[in-house]
Write an enzyme that holds these catalytic residues in place. Structure first.
Site: not given
Ligand code: PXP
Length: 247
Positions: A10, A12-13, A21, A46, A48, A52-53, A73, A103-104, A154, A197-198, A219-220
């Protein structure tokens, strides 16, 4: 059951840092191409509602640039459905979205929204997208996801990862047991099971070891780790841990 476990990265970040910036760097598409070269099996982004990202132009550019599948997403809104139908990405993952959340935070309430969601995802399926629903490890939600015609679920690993990072190990193990049982249950209904997630290097292995889980979306942590060791080695280490857990 196949032993393959896919890694969706992912990005996104990367866009979060860019948007801090307001310019063009760092470029999430460049990160996605690098992730591909580093062994990502797919890229997740994602879009959104508040942008935001990831921005609309990022999705356009990702669709053009990627050789691996895009997992798009999105919240179950009319606007997002139109965007998805225009691009027809490989996969669409429906996630809950609240403007005030960082976050989600939880899984989608499928059981309460069954009729609406069944109608909502039908055109996406007809367009050839694999439809995934992001839900908690809860039998009621899994059954509802199955009934509405999703091909994939998921499972939200956030509660498991939070319990681990807060040192609540009993709660963590209970969350892990739920994830294990619900992976097996979803698979028994014929659903493809993903999770995410996480997840971090410390938490990925027990989830990667579930034989029913076919894909992890991360991702994060990876983008943060890339600051210290670079994106390619950060992804390679995650891939190594996933393979180690699986084998
Ligand atoms: N899966 C889904 C459905 C998510 O919404 C996210 C966060 O956008 C992730 C996975 C990835 O989560 P993380 O960035 O915490 O790894």
């Amino acid at each position: 059951m196949t032993n393959t476990l896919r890694l969706g990265v992912n990005i996104d970040h990367v866009a979060t840092v860019r948007n801090a910036r307001g310019g063009n760097v760092p470029d999430p598409v460049r990160a996605a191409k690098l992730a591909e070269e580093a062994g990502a099996d797919g890229i997740t982004a994602h879009l959104r509602e508040d942008r935001r990202h990831i921005a609309d132009a990022d999705i356009d550019a990702l669709m053009d640039a990627l050789s691996v599948p895009l997992n798009f997403e999105m919240a179950a809104t009319t606007e997002m459905q139109k965007i998805a139908l225009r691009h027809k990405p490989h996969a669409v993952c429906i996630v809950p979205e609240k403007r005030e959340e960082r976050t989600t935070e939880g899984g989608l309430e499928v059981a309460r929204e069954e009729n609406h969601l069944a109608h909502y995802i039908a055109p996406l399926r007809d367009a050839g997208c694999r439809v995934s629903i992001f839900i908690a490890a809860d039998q009621k939600q899994i059954e509802a996801a199955h009934r509405i015609g999703a091909q994939v679920i998921e499972l939200h690993t956030g509660a498991y990862c939070d319990a681990h990072s807060e040192g609540h190990f009993e709660a963590r193990d209970a969350e892990l047991e739920k994830l294990r049982d619900m992976s097996a249950f979803a698979h028994s209904l014929g659903l493809e099971v993903h999770a995410g997630h996480g997840l971090t290097y410390d938490t990925v292995k027990p989830v990667a070891a579930f034989p029913e889980v076919m894909e992890l979306n991360i991702g994060h942590f990876l983008i943060g780790e890339a600051i210290f060791r670079g994106l390619t080695p950060a992804i390679a280490e995650m891939r190594r841990l996933m393979d180690e857990a699986r084998n």
